[in-house]
Enzyme design. Structure first.
Site, mmCIF file in Angstrom:
data_model
loop_
_atom_site.group_PDB
_atom_site.id
_atom_site.type_symbol
_atom_site.label_atom_id
_atom_site.label_comp_id
_atom_site.label_asym_id
_atom_site.label_seq_id
_atom_site.Cartn_x
_atom_site.Cartn_y
_atom_site.Cartn_z
ATOM 1 C CE LYS A 113 -1.645 -9.799 16.290
ATOM 2 N NZ LYS A 113 -1.977 -9.916 14.876
ATOM 3 C CE1 TYR A 161 -1.678 -2.530 14.959
ATOM 4 C CE2 TYR A 161 -2.769 -2.297 17.294
ATOM 5 C CZ TYR A 161 -2.787 -2.566 15.858
ATOM 6 O OH TYR A 161 -4.004 -3.017 15.337
ATOM 7 N N PRO A 183 6.254 -4.569 28.039
ATOM 8 C CG PRO A 183 8.487 -4.044 27.107
ATOM 9 C CD PRO A 183 7.450 -5.190 27.235
ATOM 10 C CB ILE A 190 -0.994 0.011 1.296
ATOM 11 C CG1 ILE A 190 -0.370 -0.140 2.557
ATOM 12 C CG2 ILE A 190 -2.258 -0.994 0.742
ATOM 13 C CD1 ILE A 190 -1.376 0.258 3.570
ATOM 14 C CB THR A 192 -7.061 -0.994 16.846
ATOM 15 O OG1 THR A 192 -7.132 -1.803 18.183
ATOM 16 C CG2 THR A 192 -6.142 -0.295 16.505
ATOM 17 C CG ASP A 193 -9.876 -2.301 21.486
ATOM 18 O OD1 ASP A 193 -8.773 -2.567 21.121
ATOM 19 O OD2 ASP A 193 -10.696 -3.271 22.242
ATOM 20 C CD GLU A 194 -3.934 -2.763 21.029
ATOM 21 O OE1 GLU A 194 -2.875 -2.049 20.961
ATOM 22 O OE2 GLU A 194 -4.037 -3.892 20.998
ATOM 23 C CB ALA A 231 1.596 3.335 13.789
ATOM 24 C CE LYS A 232 -4.934 0.190 12.854
ATOM 25 N NZ LYS A 232 -5.144 -0.283 11.196
HETATM 26 P P1 NAD Z 1 -2.821 -9.388 10.069
HETATM 27 O O1 NAD Z 1 -1.634 -9.106 10.481
HETATM 28 O O2 NAD Z 1 -3.435 -10.842 10.079
HETATM 29 O O3 NAD Z 1 -2.878 -9.037 8.593
HETATM 30 C C1 NAD Z 1 -2.443 -7.947 8.072
HETATM 31 C C2 NAD Z 1 -2.335 -8.235 6.460
HETATM 32 O O4 NAD Z 1 -1.798 -6.883 5.931
HETATM 33 C C3 NAD Z 1 -1.626 -9.063 5.922
HETATM 34 O O5 NAD Z 1 -2.269 -9.932 5.008
HETATM 35 C C4 NAD Z 1 -0.146 -8.446 5.355
HETATM 36 O O6 NAD Z 1 0.325 -9.294 4.426
HETATM 37 C C5 NAD Z 1 -1.003 -7.153 4.959
HETATM 38 N N1 NAD Z 1 -0.006 -6.154 4.754
HETATM 39 C C6 NAD Z 1 0.908 -5.549 5.766
HETATM 40 N N2 NAD Z 1 1.654 -4.556 5.249
HETATM 41 C C7 NAD Z 1 1.090 -4.393 4.431
HETATM 42 C C8 NAD Z 1 1.635 -3.290 3.200
HETATM 43 N N3 NAD Z 1 2.301 -2.373 3.492
HETATM 44 N N4 NAD Z 1 0.900 -3.353 1.964
HETATM 45 C C9 NAD Z 1 -0.059 -4.285 1.796
HETATM 46 N N5 NAD Z 1 -0.465 -5.244 2.595
HETATM 47 C C10 NAD Z 1 0.422 -5.089 3.730
HETATM 48 O O7 NAD Z 1 -3.946 -8.453 10.690
HETATM 49 P P2 NAD Z 1 -5.523 -8.595 11.128
HETATM 50 O O8 NAD Z 1 -5.372 -9.025 12.647
HETATM 51 O O9 NAD Z 1 -6.170 -9.170 10.266
HETATM 52 O O10 NAD Z 1 -5.710 -7.080 11.210
HETATM 53 C C11 NAD Z 1 -6.128 -6.306 9.912
HETATM 54 C C12 NAD Z 1 -6.842 -4.874 10.486
HETATM 55 O O11 NAD Z 1 -7.796 -4.832 11.295
HETATM 56 C C13 NAD Z 1 -5.488 -4.076 11.042
HETATM 57 O O12 NAD Z 1 -5.639 -2.789 10.328
HETATM 58 C C14 NAD Z 1 -5.393 -4.140 12.421
HETATM 59 O O13 NAD Z 1 -4.813 -2.944 12.967
HETATM 60 C C15 NAD Z 1 -6.981 -3.970 12.679
HETATM 61 N N6 NAD Z 1 -7.612 -4.711 13.800
HETATM 62 C C16 NAD Z 1 -6.873 -6.017 14.272
HETATM 63 C C17 NAD Z 1 -7.596 -6.323 15.470
HETATM 64 C C18 NAD Z 1 -7.416 -7.903 15.974
HETATM 65 O O14 NAD Z 1 -7.656 -8.072 16.906
HETATM 66 N N7 NAD Z 1 -6.582 -8.774 15.118
HETATM 67 C C19 NAD Z 1 -8.444 -5.721 16.315
HETATM 68 C C20 NAD Z 1 -9.018 -4.426 15.657
HETATM 69 C C21 NAD Z 1 -8.410 -3.984 14.667
HETATM 70 O O1 DAU Z 2 -7.448 -4.647 21.025
HETATM 71 C C1 DAU Z 2 -7.209 -4.910 19.516
HETATM 72 C C2 DAU Z 2 -6.146 -5.217 19.249
HETATM 73 O O2 DAU Z 2 -5.993 -6.561 19.559
HETATM 74 C C3 DAU Z 2 -5.505 -5.347 17.772
HETATM 75 O O3 DAU Z 2 -5.645 -3.877 17.345
HETATM 76 C C4 DAU Z 2 -4.247 -5.845 17.427
HETATM 77 O O4 DAU Z 2 -3.748 -5.974 16.131
HETATM 78 C C5 DAU Z 2 -4.098 -7.060 17.996
HETATM 79 O O5 DAU Z 2 -2.791 -7.675 17.848
HETATM 80 C C6 DAU Z 2 -4.555 -7.204 19.626
HETATM 81 O O6 DAU Z 2 -3.854 -6.677 20.581
HETATM 82 P P1 DAU Z 2 -3.498 -7.163 21.826
HETATM 83 O O7 DAU Z 2 -2.127 -6.608 22.328
HETATM 84 O O8 DAU Z 2 -4.402 -6.927 22.685
HETATM 85 O O9 DAU Z 2 -3.626 -8.751 21.406
HETATM 86 P P2 DAU Z 2 -2.375 -9.784 21.974
HETATM 87 O O10 DAU Z 2 -3.200 -11.187 21.251
HETATM 88 O O11 DAU Z 2 -1.142 -9.757 21.521
HETATM 89 O O12 DAU Z 2 -2.380 -9.788 23.316
HETATM 90 C C7 DAU Z 2 -3.841 -10.074 24.029
HETATM 91 C C8 DAU Z 2 -3.673 -10.207 25.313
HETATM 92 O O13 DAU Z 2 -2.761 -11.119 25.894
HETATM 93 C C9 DAU Z 2 -2.555 -8.863 25.981
HETATM 94 O O14 DAU Z 2 -3.123 -8.544 27.382
HETATM 95 C C10 DAU Z 2 -1.532 -9.431 26.024
HETATM 96 C C11 DAU Z 2 -1.574 -11.030 26.447
HETATM 97 N N1 DAU Z 2 -0.681 -11.853 26.086
HETATM 98 C C12 DAU Z 2 -0.350 -12.075 24.633
HETATM 99 C C13 DAU Z 2 0.414 -12.858 24.250
HETATM 100 C C14 DAU Z 2 0.892 -12.927 22.508
HETATM 101 C C15 DAU Z 2 0.056 -12.874 26.838
HETATM 102 O O15 DAU Z 2 -0.441 -12.858 27.940
HETATM 103 N N2 DAU Z 2 0.628 -13.841 26.298
HETATM 104 C C16 DAU Z 2 1.192 -13.864 24.945
HETATM 105 O O16 DAU Z 2 2.039 -14.954 24.522
#
Ligand code: NAD
Ligand code: DAU
Length: 340
Positions: free
Chosen positions: A189, A150, A274, A61, A126-128, A153-154
């Site tokens: 995750k 992260y 951290p 992108i 994201t809620d973050e 940046a979002k």
């Molecule tokens: P993911 O990491 O599984 O997938 C990200 C995708 O984006 C991958 O297919 C990757 O190849 C592609 N990508 C990364 N950099 C790119 C670039 N420069 N150009 C084109 N493609 C690129 O992510 P996800 O968990 O599916 O999250 C998708 C979106 O939802 C993100 O914007 C994330 O911030 C948001 N989001 C995620 C969560 C969650 O819990 N996973 C929650 C809320 C919002």
């Molecule tokens: O809240 C939405 C966000 O959720 C998205 O925007 C992000 O893309 C997604 O990665 C996620 O972020 P979190 O940091 O909340 O997700 P993660 O799965 O990394 O961690 C969830 C919780 O679990 C967090 O409190 C950290 C904890 N954790 C995580 C990992 C990877 C552990 O205790 N052990 C682990 O190994």
């Protein structure tokens, strides 16, 4: 909405969204545009590979020329931007790529949306971005208090979208989702790490005291909410998407072990992340007024997710057996164990 560019569509949420939309609507053409980073996986899109309304373009992108070409060639009228670097722990190791994709990449897409005067640009956020919320719930008008590279940046991406709405009248909407779980989530995750480790009788690495709270929602509920906002959302508005209730990570670990019939002794406390945000909590009242609410509660979402990982071992073993994953796991977790 006829020709939709789904950026990041080979990732976890994007691929679920593409599958859902193609099942739901026969009059939509979906073009997935994805860089195929470590998190992008063509296997996630195998169920739609032969669908005549689906096509795939590999690209970044941040590459304005390539984005322009795909916009023109496919006569794109809608962009749904899932593309991002998404893992908080990786953003602590290497923040540069997050700023590049999540901020600059969003800007490139907004410029293309402006040039081609498209009907809608939708940003997946994201809620973050609200930062940790120790009490109460975040509403869409709250100030953003990000604490990790992260989330910062979002938030940069969100603010750029809103700036394009205000400055250029670009028809922008944003959804801010809570933690998604379900099929095709890369095993970095917490849920896929815990589930796949438990299946293999390996330790579940629990950060800190495990009392951090997240709103774990089923990915297809989130995708449904995005569809509702695409169809009924008001231009220039932000909508929270979550279940509206939270659970601790220790509750999550206990539930996964119970569902897989594994001992609680597999839980391994490790040093904390951290700047670890203690709690996120969304007020989802605004999107309810559009007629959306999440369909799976915490237990149902975790159960459906565990079942998918049990039934689709080939999908995650291919990733976990790879060198990239093993190097990441070592770098991320080695030597962090603390006494139980
Ligand atoms: P993911 O990491 O599984 O997938 C990200 C995708 O984006 C991958 O297919 C990757 O190849 C592609 N990508 C990364 N950099 C790119 C670039 N420069 N150009 C084109 N493609 C690129 O992510 P996800 O968990 O599916 O999250 C998708 C979106 O939802 C993100 O914007 C994330 O911030 C948001 N989001 C995620 C969560 C969650 O819990 N996973 C929650 C809320 C919002
Ligand atoms: O809240 C939405 C966000 O959720 C998205 O925007 C992000 O893309 C997604 O990665 C996620 O972020 P979190 O940091 O909340 O997700 P993660 O799965 O990394 O961690 C969830 C919780 O679990 C967090 O409190 C950290 C904890 N954790 C995580 C990992 C990877 C552990 O205790 N052990 C682990 O190994």
């Amino acid at each position: 909405m006829k020709n939709v560019l789904v950026t990041g569509g080979a990732g976890f949420i994007g691929s679920n969204f593409v599958q859902m939309m193609l099942e739901r609507y026969s009059d939509l053409n979906l073009v997935v545009y994805d860089k195929l980073t470590y998190a992008g996986n063509p296997d996630n899109l195998l169920p739609v590979a032969k669908n005549p309304h689906y096509s795939f373009v590999e690209g970044d992108i941040c590459d304005a020329a390539k984005v322009d070409e795909v916009m023109r060639r496919h006569n794109i009228d809608t962009i749904v931007n899932f593309a991002a670097e998404t893992h908080v722990d990786r953003s602590l190791m290497e923040p540069g790529g997050f700023i590049q994709t999540d901020v600059y990449g969003t800007f490139v897409l907004l410029e293309a949306a402006k040039k081609y005067q498209i009907e809608r640009y939708h940003q997946i956020s994201t809620d973050e971005v609200y930062g940790q919320v120790l009490e109460g719930r975040s509403v869409e008008t709250d100030c953003l208090h990000t604490r990790s590279p992260y989330s910062a940046a979002k938030a940069g991406g969100d603010l750029m979208c809103l700036a394009y709405y205000t400055s250029f009248n670009l028809p922008v909407t944003i959804t801010r989702g809570s933690n998604n779980i379900g099929p095709y989530q890369y095993p970095e995750k917490v849920v896929p790490v815990f589930v796949t480790n438990a299946i293999d009788d390996k330790p579940l690495p629990l950060y800190g005291d495990g009392r951090q709270m997240r709103d774990y929602q089923f990915v297809l509920d989130h995708c449904d909410g995005i569809d509702v906002v695409l169809r009924k959302g008001k231009i220039g508005e932000v909508y929270n998407l979550g279940t509206g209730s939270e659970n601790t990570n220790i509750e999550l670990a206990h539930l996964i072990l119970k569902l897989l019939n594994k001992p609680e002794s597999l839980i391994q406390p490790i040093t904390d992340r951290p700047g670890h945000d203690r709690r996120y909590a969304l007020d989802c009242g605004k999107v309810k007024s559009l007629g959306w609410q999440s369909q799976h509660n915490f237990e149902q979402a975790v159960e459906a997710t565990v079942k998918w990982y049990v039934d689709n071992e080939g999908w995650w073993r291919k990733i976990k057996d790879g060198r990239h994953y093993q190097e990441y796991y070592q770098r991320q977790y080695a030597g962090r164990e603390v006494n139980k």
